[in-house]
Design a protein around this motif. Structure first.
Motif, PDB file in Angstrom:
ATOM      1  N   GLU A  49      12.554  67.572  22.895  1.00  0.00           N
ATOM      2  CA  GLU A  49      12.254  68.752  23.580  1.00  0.00           C
ATOM      3  C   GLU A  49      12.708  69.765  22.637  1.00  0.00           C
ATOM      4  N   ALA A  50      11.572  70.085  21.705  1.00  0.00           N
ATOM      5  CA  ALA A  50      11.799  71.065  20.555  1.00  0.00           C
ATOM      6  C   ALA A  50      11.192  72.220  20.629  1.00  0.00           C
ATOM      7  N   GLY A  51      12.101  73.196  20.165  1.00  0.00           N
ATOM      8  CA  GLY A  51      11.466  74.882  19.999  1.00  0.00           C
ATOM      9  C   GLY A  51      11.053  74.800  18.624  1.00  0.00           C
ATOM     10  N   ASP A  52      11.079  74.229  17.649  1.00  0.00           N
ATOM     11  CA  ASP A  52      10.861  74.467  16.232  1.00  0.00           C
ATOM     12  C   ASP A  52       9.595  73.578  15.747  1.00  0.00           C
ATOM     13  N   VAL A  53       8.490  73.097  16.611  1.00  0.00           N
ATOM     14  CA  VAL A  53       7.607  72.202  16.406  1.00  0.00           C
ATOM     15  C   VAL A  53       6.429  73.190  16.845  1.00  0.00           C
ATOM     16  N   SER A  54       5.478  73.515  16.156  1.00  0.00           N
ATOM     17  CA  SER A  54       4.355  73.998  16.482  1.00  0.00           C
ATOM     18  C   SER A  54       3.129  73.641  15.706  1.00  0.00           C
ATOM     19  N   THR A  55       3.129  73.202  14.452  1.00  0.00           N
ATOM     20  CA  THR A  55       1.923  72.972  13.687  1.00  0.00           C
ATOM     21  C   THR A  55       1.716  71.393  13.671  1.00  0.00           C
ATOM     22  N   VAL A  56       0.694  71.118  12.943  1.00  0.00           N
ATOM     23  CA  VAL A  56       0.465  69.664  12.971  1.00  0.00           C
ATOM     24  C   VAL A  56       1.217  68.962  11.979  1.00  0.00           C
ATOM     25  N   HIS A  57       1.602  69.687  11.116  1.00  0.00           N
ATOM     26  CA  HIS A  57       2.493  69.222   9.961  1.00  0.00           C
ATOM     27  C   HIS A  57       3.968  68.842  10.360  1.00  0.00           C
ATOM     28  N   GLU A  58       4.395  69.871  11.514  1.00  0.00           N
ATOM     29  CA  GLU A  58       5.729  69.404  11.948  1.00  0.00           C
ATOM     30  C   GLU A  58       5.790  68.454  13.025  1.00  0.00           C
ATOM     31  N   PHE A  59       4.520  68.407  13.822  1.00  0.00           N
ATOM     32  CA  PHE A  59       4.361  67.040  14.746  1.00  0.00           C
ATOM     33  C   PHE A  59       4.593  65.888  13.935  1.00  0.00           C
ATOM     34  N   CYS A  60       3.689  65.659  12.689  1.00  0.00           N
ATOM     35  CA  CYS A  60       3.749  64.486  12.160  1.00  0.00           C
ATOM     36  C   CYS A  60       4.957  64.120  11.536  1.00  0.00           C
ATOM     37  N   LEU A  61       5.517  65.259  10.865  1.00  0.00           N
ATOM     38  CA  LEU A  61       7.072  65.011  10.385  1.00  0.00           C
ATOM     39  C   LEU A  61       7.846  64.201  11.527  1.00  0.00           C
ATOM     40  N   SER A  62       7.946  64.825  12.765  1.00  0.00           N
ATOM     41  CA  SER A  62       8.821  64.492  13.824  1.00  0.00           C
ATOM     42  C   SER A  62       8.504  62.846  14.226  1.00  0.00           C
ATOM     43  N   ILE A  63       7.295  62.777  14.264  1.00  0.00           N
ATOM     44  CA  ILE A  63       6.745  61.375  14.548  1.00  0.00           C
ATOM     45  C   ILE A  63       7.189  60.418  13.455  1.00  0.00           C
ATOM     46  N   GLY A  64       6.870  60.819  12.122  1.00  0.00           N
ATOM     47  CA  GLY A  64       7.212  60.150  10.891  1.00  0.00           C
ATOM     48  C   GLY A  64       8.765  59.743  10.741  1.00  0.00           C
ATOM     49  N   PHE A  65       9.764  60.624  11.390  1.00  0.00           N
ATOM     50  CA  PHE A  65      11.048  60.444  11.315  1.00  0.00           C
ATOM     51  C   PHE A  65      11.447  59.817  12.549  1.00  0.00           C
ATOM     52  N   GLY A  66      10.782  59.361  13.499  1.00  0.00           N
ATOM     53  CA  GLY A  66      11.604  58.432  14.588  1.00  0.00           C
ATOM     54  C   GLY A  66      11.057  58.807  16.054  1.00  0.00           C
ATOM     55  N   ALA A  67      10.548  60.102  16.089  1.00  0.00           N
ATOM     56  CA  ALA A  67      10.598  60.650  17.584  1.00  0.00           C
ATOM     57  C   ALA A  67       9.149  59.805  18.276  1.00  0.00           C
ATOM     58  N   ASP A  68       9.411  59.421  19.512  1.00  0.00           N
ATOM     59  CA  ASP A  68       8.378  58.695  20.166  1.00  0.00           C
ATOM     60  C   ASP A  68       7.394  59.888  20.851  1.00  0.00           C
ATOM     61  N   ALA A  69       8.119  60.768  21.549  1.00  0.00           N
ATOM     62  CA  ALA A  69       7.294  61.731  22.136  1.00  0.00           C
ATOM     63  C   ALA A  69       7.794  63.159  21.642  1.00  0.00           C
ATOM     64  N   ILE A  70       6.909  64.054  21.691  1.00  0.00           N
ATOM     65  CA  ILE A  70       7.571  65.544  21.572  1.00  0.00           C
ATOM     66  C   ILE A  70       7.168  66.532  22.610  1.00  0.00           C
ATOM     67  N   TYR A  71       7.903  67.367  23.133  1.00  0.00           N
ATOM     68  CA  TYR A  71       7.502  68.308  24.245  1.00  0.00           C
ATOM     69  C   TYR A  71       7.690  69.682  23.332  1.00  0.00           C
ATOM     70  N   PRO A  72       6.862  70.350  22.941  1.00  0.00           N
ATOM     71  CA  PRO A  72       7.144  71.661  21.957  1.00  0.00           C
ATOM     72  C   PRO A  72       7.108  73.026  23.087  1.00  0.00           C
ATOM     73  N   TYR A  73       8.162  72.996  23.943  1.00  0.00           N
ATOM     74  CA  TYR A  73       8.317  74.069  25.029  1.00  0.00           C
ATOM     75  C   TYR A  73       8.038  75.399  24.353  1.00  0.00           C
ATOM     76  N   SER A  74       8.640  75.599  23.311  1.00  0.00           N
ATOM     77  CA  SER A  74       8.413  76.994  22.747  1.00  0.00           C
ATOM     78  C   SER A  74       7.173  77.478  22.518  1.00  0.00           C
ATOM     79  N   THR A  75       6.248  76.438  21.703  1.00  0.00           N
ATOM     80  CA  THR A  75       4.910  76.804  21.692  1.00  0.00           C
ATOM     81  C   THR A  75       4.191  76.838  22.933  1.00  0.00           C
ATOM     82  N   PHE A  76       4.519  76.127  23.980  1.00  0.00           N
ATOM     83  CA  PHE A  76       3.935  76.122  25.152  1.00  0.00           C
ATOM     84  C   PHE A  76       4.178  77.637  25.828  1.00  0.00           C
TER      85      PHE A  76
END
Length: 299
Positions: free
Chosen positions: A202-229
């Motif tokens: 439940e991340a507030g510092d994820v908004s770009t495609v690069h940031e999503f991909c890094l989060s998944i590549g480092f082990g996140a199963d799912a991401i909720y970018p609440y700050s961007t929403f």
């Protein structure tokens, strides 16, 4: 809280959300040359994501497999505790949730967060540390997060761990989500516990495609970018009421923009995955297909 509190520039985040959501439903394209300084050489504060670059496979062809081979590339995945793959199939192998996308919309995220199930337990762990402790407080706070996750999995049989940024204040600042995801993922792997639970950011510092991909590549199963929403709600929702999304509700005026933004993120993740060839999300998750541009040292 605005993205400024989470280390990103409000203008950059808002432009990104507007372009991907309101205009093109596609990641913004740039020129072939990028003269922006590397994060390790920049004199400006940068997000930790900026210190990593995506790896390519040893091929001269452009990453178009996500278009040409779209029928065999997928962002869907099952999350939850995994049974022993060497044992005979049983009901324990079926305690999984199916996600069509690693990017959770508010409705799905809050259903997961407040889920009440006999076998599938959910726990939220706040990834913050005291501002007064300064840089020296970051590492102990990271160890505290890892310790809470290990305890939740081993003693409480938690199946879904939510690493959250929501309890921020003037005295509590966020630990970068990428640090938390990577530390928790590797701690679980080293203890042979990774298959026992899923990591939700439940991340507030994820908004770009690069940031999503890094989060998944480092082990996140799912991401909720609440700050961007919330930015989408702020710019395109009626009355700019930021509380609507936190209450599981998205006004119709912002819904189409939010769907376009998520669609753009999906296209971008598939594009990045195709840089390593034909891939599916489970094969990319936790693979760490990125390299740091420099190792920072603070005296």
């Amino acid at each position: 809280l605005s993205p400024v509190c989470l280390g990103s520039l409000r203008r950059a985040a808002s432009i990104n959300a507007e372009y991907m959501g309101a205009k093109e439903a596609y990641e913004a394209l740039g020129s072939m040359g990028n003269d922006a300084p590397l994060a390790c050489l920049s004199s400006k504060p940068r997000l930790i994501h900026d210190y990593f670059k995506q790896l390519f496979c040893a091929s001269n062809q452009p990453p178009i497999d996500s278009i040409r081979e779209s029928i065999v590339m997928s962002l869907s995945a099952y999350i939850g505790p995994r049974g022993n793959i060497c044992s005979q199939l049983s009901a324990q192998h079926c305690n999984l949730l199916y996600l069509e996308s690693p990017v959770l919309i508010p409705e799905k995220f809050y259903r997961l967060k407040h889920m009440v199930h006999q076998r599938l337990k959910v726990k939220t762990i706040q990834c913050v540390f005291l501002r007064k402790e300064g840089y020296s407080g970051l590492e102990p706070a990271l160890h505290r997060v890892v310790g809470e996750v290990i305890k939740a999995v081993t003693e409480e049989s938690v199946s879904f761990v939510i690493l959250s940024h929501t309890e921020l204040s003037e005295s509590a600042v966020p630990i970068p989500s990428l640090l938390c995801i990577g530390a928790v993922h590797h701690a679980l792997v080293s203890r042979s516990l990774r298959s026992k639970c899923s990591i939700i950011a439940e991340a507030g510092d994820v908004s770009t495609v690069h940031e999503f991909c890094l989060s998944i590549g480092f082990g996140a199963d799912a991401i909720y970018p609440y700050s961007t929403f919330r930015l989408v709600q702020h710019f395109f929702g009626p009355g700019r009421d930021q509380q609507n999304i936190s209450q599981e509700h998205i006004p119709n005026s912002a819904l189409s923009t939010l769907n376009s933004y998520i669609k753009a993120v999906h296209k971008g993740i598939l594009k990045v995955m195709s840089k390593m060839g034909i891939s599916t999300l489970p094969s990319y998750k936790g693979a760490g297909r990125s390299s740091e541009t420099a190792k920072a040292h603070r005296g």
